[in-house]
Design a protein around this motif. Structure first.
Motif, PDB file in Angstrom:
ATOM      1  N   LEU A 180      22.340  -6.977  28.113  1.00 45.83           N
ATOM      2  CA  LEU A 180      21.477  -6.409  27.072  1.00 45.83           C
ATOM      3  C   LEU A 180      21.334  -4.900  27.264  1.00 45.83           C
ATOM      4  CD1 LEU A 180      18.640  -9.103  26.862  1.00 45.83           C
ATOM      5  CD2 LEU A 180      20.299  -8.555  25.058  1.00 45.83           C
ATOM      6  N   LEU A 181      21.183  -4.470  28.522  1.00 47.89           N
ATOM      7  CA  LEU A 181      21.075  -3.037  28.774  1.00 47.89           C
ATOM      8  C   LEU A 181      22.395  -2.336  28.439  1.00 47.89           C
ATOM      9  CD1 LEU A 181      19.253  -1.279  31.652  1.00 47.89           C
ATOM     10  CD2 LEU A 181      21.514  -0.501  30.982  1.00 47.89           C
ATOM     11  N   LEU A 182      23.510  -2.959  28.845  1.00 48.70           N
ATOM     12  CA  LEU A 182      24.819  -2.368  28.540  1.00 48.70           C
ATOM     13  C   LEU A 182      25.066  -2.322  27.030  1.00 48.70           C
ATOM     14  CD1 LEU A 182      27.020  -3.928  31.375  1.00 48.70           C
ATOM     15  CD2 LEU A 182      26.250  -1.552  31.167  1.00 48.70           C
ATOM     16  N   GLN A 183      24.594  -3.343  26.315  1.00 48.19           N
ATOM     17  CA  GLN A 183      24.747  -3.366  24.854  1.00 48.19           C
ATOM     18  C   GLN A 183      23.949  -2.227  24.211  1.00 48.19           C
ATOM     19  OE1 GLN A 183      22.804  -6.581  22.607  1.00 48.19           O
ATOM     20  NE2 GLN A 183      24.779  -7.014  21.644  1.00 48.19           N
ATOM     21  N   ALA A 184      22.780  -1.913  24.785  1.00 53.86           N
ATOM     22  CA  ALA A 184      21.987  -0.790  24.271  1.00 53.86           C
ATOM     23  C   ALA A 184      22.712   0.543  24.491  1.00 53.86           C
ATOM     24  CB  ALA A 184      20.619  -0.760  24.948  1.00 53.86           C
ATOM     25  N   LEU A 185      23.474   0.620  25.575  1.00 52.69           N
ATOM     26  CA  LEU A 185      24.236   1.834  25.874  1.00 52.69           C
ATOM     27  C   LEU A 185      25.567   1.878  25.118  1.00 52.69           C
ATOM     28  CD1 LEU A 185      23.713   2.029  29.754  1.00 52.69           C
ATOM     29  CD2 LEU A 185      22.478   3.309  28.000  1.00 52.69           C
ATOM     30  N   TYR A 186      26.140   0.671  24.894  1.00 55.53           N
ATOM     31  CA  TYR A 186      27.445   0.553  24.222  1.00 55.53           C
ATOM     32  C   TYR A 186      27.320  -0.473  23.092  1.00 55.53           C
ATOM     33  CZ  TYR A 186      29.071   3.022  28.363  1.00 55.53           C
ATOM     34  OH  TYR A 186      29.241   3.950  29.354  1.00 55.53           O
ATOM     35  N   PRO A 187      26.911  -0.040  21.909  1.00 61.05           N
ATOM     36  CA  PRO A 187      26.585  -0.959  20.798  1.00 61.05           C
ATOM     37  C   PRO A 187      27.766  -1.791  20.293  1.00 61.05           C
ATOM     38  CG  PRO A 187      25.641   1.218  20.420  1.00 61.05           C
ATOM     39  CD  PRO A 187      26.583   1.357  21.576  1.00 61.05           C
ATOM     40  N   THR A 241      14.898  -7.564  25.413  1.00 65.63           N
ATOM     41  CA  THR A 241      15.412  -7.273  24.074  1.00 65.63           C
ATOM     42  C   THR A 241      14.414  -6.440  23.279  1.00 65.63           C
ATOM     43  OG1 THR A 241      16.695  -9.317  24.048  1.00 65.63           O
ATOM     44  CG2 THR A 241      16.233  -8.313  21.923  1.00 65.63           C
ATOM     45  N   LYS A 242      13.149  -6.874  23.269  1.00 65.97           N
ATOM     46  CA  LYS A 242      12.118  -6.166  22.498  1.00 65.97           C
ATOM     47  C   LYS A 242      11.921  -4.738  23.012  1.00 65.97           C
ATOM     48  CE  LYS A 242       9.518 -10.280  21.108  1.00 65.97           C
ATOM     49  NZ  LYS A 242       8.308 -11.102  21.360  1.00 65.97           N
ATOM     50  N   ALA A 243      11.932  -4.580  24.337  1.00 64.00           N
ATOM     51  CA  ALA A 243      11.723  -3.253  24.915  1.00 64.00           C
ATOM     52  C   ALA A 243      12.852  -2.300  24.548  1.00 64.00           C
ATOM     53  CB  ALA A 243      11.603  -3.364  26.430  1.00 64.00           C
ATOM     54  N   LEU A 244      14.081  -2.807  24.574  1.00 63.80           N
ATOM     55  CA  LEU A 244      15.240  -1.967  24.256  1.00 63.80           C
ATOM     56  C   LEU A 244      15.264  -1.567  22.779  1.00 63.80           C
ATOM     57  CD1 LEU A 244      17.910  -3.819  26.410  1.00 63.80           C
ATOM     58  CD2 LEU A 244      17.138  -1.468  26.764  1.00 63.80           C
ATOM     59  N   GLN A 245      14.661  -2.410  21.936  1.00 64.23           N
ATOM     60  CA  GLN A 245      14.645  -2.132  20.493  1.00 64.23           C
ATOM     61  C   GLN A 245      13.397  -1.369  20.063  1.00 64.23           C
ATOM     62  OE1 GLN A 245      15.008  -6.079  18.849  1.00 64.23           O
ATOM     63  NE2 GLN A 245      17.215  -6.195  19.204  1.00 64.23           N
ATOM     64  N   SER A 246      12.427  -1.248  20.970  1.00 64.78           N
ATOM     65  CA  SER A 246      11.136  -0.654  20.613  1.00 64.78           C
ATOM     66  C   SER A 246      11.220   0.871  20.505  1.00 64.78           C
ATOM     67  CB  SER A 246      10.100  -1.026  21.677  1.00 64.78           C
ATOM     68  OG  SER A 246       8.900  -0.343  21.452  1.00 64.78           O
ATOM     69  N   SER A 247      10.427   1.410  19.584  1.00 64.74           N
ATOM     70  CA  SER A 247      10.303   2.875  19.476  1.00 64.74           C
ATOM     71  C   SER A 247       8.916   3.323  19.923  1.00 64.74           C
ATOM     72  CB  SER A 247      10.559   3.316  18.031  1.00 64.74           C
ATOM     73  OG  SER A 247       9.643   2.662  17.162  1.00 64.74           O
ATOM     74  N   ASP A 248       8.143   2.399  20.529  1.00 63.59           N
ATOM     75  CA  ASP A 248       6.784   2.713  20.970  1.00 63.59           C
ATOM     76  C   ASP A 248       6.798   3.676  22.158  1.00 63.59           C
ATOM     77  OD1 ASP A 248       5.894   0.993  19.037  1.00 63.59           O
ATOM     78  OD2 ASP A 248       5.483  -0.673  20.406  1.00 63.59           O
ATOM     79  N   THR A 249       5.671   4.330  22.361  1.00 59.27           N
ATOM     80  CA  THR A 249       5.546   5.234  23.509  1.00 59.27           C
ATOM     81  C   THR A 249       5.030   4.508  24.751  1.00 59.27           C
ATOM     82  OG1 THR A 249       3.356   5.858  22.763  1.00 59.27           O
ATOM     83  CG2 THR A 249       5.196   7.273  22.088  1.00 59.27           C
ATOM     84  N   ASN A 260      15.049  13.255  25.373  1.00 62.99           N
ATOM     85  CA  ASN A 260      13.971  13.598  24.420  1.00 62.99           C
ATOM     86  C   ASN A 260      13.092  12.400  24.066  1.00 62.99           C
ATOM     87  OD1 ASN A 260      15.036  16.286  24.212  1.00 62.99           O
ATOM     88  ND2 ASN A 260      16.609  15.458  22.842  1.00 62.99           N
ATOM     89  N   ARG A 261      13.043  11.393  24.933  1.00 62.19           N
ATOM     90  CA  ARG A 261      12.182  10.222  24.714  1.00 62.19           C
ATOM     91  C   ARG A 261      11.214  10.115  25.890  1.00 62.19           C
ATOM     92  NH1 ARG A 261      12.983   4.362  23.204  1.00 62.19           N
ATOM     93  NH2 ARG A 261      10.798   3.741  22.972  1.00 62.19           N
ATOM     94  N   GLU A 262       9.940   9.925  25.598  1.00 58.22           N
ATOM     95  CA  GLU A 262       8.946   9.751  26.656  1.00 58.22           C
ATOM     96  C   GLU A 262       8.257   8.404  26.468  1.00 58.22           C
ATOM     97  OE1 GLU A 262       4.831  11.857  28.306  1.00 58.22           O
ATOM     98  OE2 GLU A 262       6.373  13.091  27.339  1.00 58.22           O
ATOM     99  N   VAL A 263       8.235   7.591  27.527  1.00 63.26           N
ATOM    100  CA  VAL A 263       7.594   6.276  27.448  1.00 63.26           C
ATOM    101  C   VAL A 263       6.769   6.020  28.705  1.00 63.26           C
ATOM    102  CG1 VAL A 263       9.422   5.252  26.019  1.00 63.26           C
ATOM    103  CG2 VAL A 263       9.527   4.994  28.500  1.00 63.26           C
ATOM    104  N   VAL A 264       5.767   5.165  28.548  1.00 59.29           N
ATOM    105  CA  VAL A 264       5.037   4.620  29.694  1.00 59.29           C
ATOM    106  C   VAL A 264       5.428   3.150  29.814  1.00 59.29           C
ATOM    107  CG1 VAL A 264       2.780   4.003  30.630  1.00 59.29           C
ATOM    108  CG2 VAL A 264       3.108   6.223  29.494  1.00 59.29           C
ATOM    109  N   LEU A 265       5.936   2.773  30.988  1.00 65.15           N
ATOM    110  CA  LEU A 265       6.303   1.379  31.269  1.00 65.15           C
ATOM    111  C   LEU A 265       5.174   0.740  32.061  1.00 65.15           C
ATOM    112  CD1 LEU A 265      10.014   0.941  32.487  1.00 65.15           C
ATOM    113  CD2 LEU A 265       8.928  -0.063  30.474  1.00 65.15           C
ATOM    114  N   THR A 266       4.629  -0.345  31.543  1.00 68.19           N
ATOM    115  CA  THR A 266       3.550  -1.028  32.238  1.00 68.19           C
ATOM    116  C   THR A 266       3.806  -2.533  32.229  1.00 68.19           C
ATOM    117  OG1 THR A 266       1.148  -1.210  32.425  1.00 68.19           O
ATOM    118  CG2 THR A 266       2.060  -1.237  30.184  1.00 68.19           C
ATOM    119  N   GLY A 267       2.892  -3.293  32.842  1.00 70.78           N
ATOM    120  CA  GLY A 267       3.086  -4.744  32.913  1.00 70.78           C
ATOM    121  C   GLY A 267       1.795  -5.445  33.283  1.00 70.78           C
TER     122      GLY A 267
END
Length: 409
Positions: free
Chosen positions: A29-36, A53-61, A84-91
């Motif tokens: 899934l990560l490789l697919q996000a890098l190589y569509p 999947t949801k995280a890779l498709q998300s545009s949220d901050t 040029n993308r800034e995100v906070v990863l939490t859990g």
């Protein structure tokens, strides 16, 4: 949801279809996000893969990955190179107790910009994506393979690739080799010589490439345990599996010979058959390369009245729960004598199994599934049984289909 599993007998010949490996799926899934151009088949339907999947498709901050440790590690690396993308990863609360410092330090060595939002060394983390040009980094070799794989997965998108030096004795080699094999499959050039792993950069191509994910061997482990605890002649067919698997847990086929289980590969399926009763008194195993099956093996040994000494388990202390302590607690409730250290578990042989014990799962999917085969020996209660959705949502339905008597308690 608590489930009561009543003492059952498995249907003599059963068939189960298991979805794709969570480990392979999350990497792809990560490789697919890098190589569509990548098209994936038989992906895992686990919670972890859905979160990925949801995280890779998300545009949220702000992105919440809940309990998904693999996603936390892989996405930390992924978002580090999203310019040029800034995100906070939490859990979840537990995720905020699971260390991420080793990976963050390695990414910072490469030039990544990552800071801690709460406690130093632990999620949540703030990541400011940028172009990374540095290509050399060192990492302790005995850390979780997910830290290493996270770096390797983003490596082909780095301008100068990556040269990763592992310091000390390498653990979890099969998971590293799985990552490298998947990179090779999509056309990335890699090498693994001594303690140095090199990954060459790869540009995006526009030709689509289909990759079929092999079914999950960790999920197969519970059916190996079921066959081991069943009568001679009991069979289960599982699909879809390869004889030359990338997954370290495929060592199950060898390990369970010692418990009387024979594995036959037939056209992308495996046939598990109980051929004889084990004559073992104690079984010693080194599980450095396959720690995720330690819980299943320990419970199998307990159910058979066999002792075991399992080593190479140092990564189990930082999983969904401290799995060594959780195993000790729950096996002792059932009547076992168990000793643990930082990286080992010792179970004394015993024929005592207490009935109607409530097994606490500690929000750990593998605790729920590893203990369930004991229903072949005695009635047992699994607390918070819904936790299996993390890796195997259909687990309880599949057990019912092969003859297990399960009801809500």
């Amino acid at each position: 949801m608590n489930l009561h599993l009543k003492s059952s007998i498995v249907t003599l010949q059963s068939a189960i279809s298991i979805t794709g490996s969570k480990s392979e799926t999350n990497r792809l899934l990560l490789l697919q996000a890098l190589y569509p151009n990548l098209v994936l088949e038989n992906t895992s339907n686990s919670d972890d893969s859905e979160v990925m999947t949801k995280a890779l498709q998300s545009s949220d901050t702000s992105i919440d990955i809940h309990h998904a440790g693999t996603a936390m590690r892989f996405l930390t690396a992924f978002f580090s190179i999203q310019e040029n993308r800034e995100v906070v990863l939490t859990g979840s609360t537990r995720m905020k107790e699971r260390p991420i410092k080793i990976l963050v330090d390695a990414l910072r060595q490469l030039g990544a910009e990552i800071s801690y939002e709460e406690n130093e060394g632990f999620p949540p983390i703030r990541i400011k994506g940028k172009k990374i040009t540095q290509n050399k980094v060192s990492l302790s070799a005995n850390v979780s393979s997910q830290y290493i794989s996270a770096l390797l997965l983003i490596a082909p998108k780095l301008e100068n690739g990556l040269e990763l030096t592992l310091e000390g004795e390498i653990t979890s080699v099969p998971y590293i080799k799985m990552t490298l094999s998947l990179l090779n499959e999509i056309g990335v050039e890699t090498s693994f010589a001594g303690n140095v792993i090199s990954v060459k950069p790869k540009l995006i191509t526009h030709n689509s490439q289909l990759i079929t994910v092999e079914s999950d061997w960790s999920s197969a482990s519970y059916f190996y345990s079921i066959i081991a605890l069943s009568a001679i002649g009991t069979k289960i067919t599982l699909s879809s599996y390869k004889q030359n698997s990338l997954q370290g847990d495929s060592i199950l086929a060898e390990i369970y010979k010692n418990f009387g289980v024979e594995t036959t590969f037939q056209n992308n399926t495996i046939l598990l058959k109980k051929t004889h009763n084990s004559q073992l008194i104690t079984h010693n195993l080194e599980l450095n390369n396959s720690p995720d099956i330690a819980q299943t093996i320990a419970v199998t040994c307990f159910g058979l009245g066999i002792g075991c000494h399992l080593t190479g388990l140092h990564t189990l202390k930082i999983k969904e729960t401290d799995r060594l302590l959780a195993l000790k607690n729950e096996l002792e409730k059932l009547g076992a004598a168990v000793a643990i250290s930082d990286d080992s578990l010792t179970l004394e042989p015993s024929r005592v199994i207490h009935p109607n014990i409530k097994i606490k799962t500690y929000q750990d999917h593998r605790m729920a599934m590893a203990f369930s085969p004991l229903a072949l020996k005695t009635d047992i209660i699994i607390e918070e049984a819904e936790v299996v959705s993390k890796s195997y949502p259909a687990f309880w339905n599949d057990l019912k289909s092969i003859g297990f008597a399960i009801s809500e308690f």
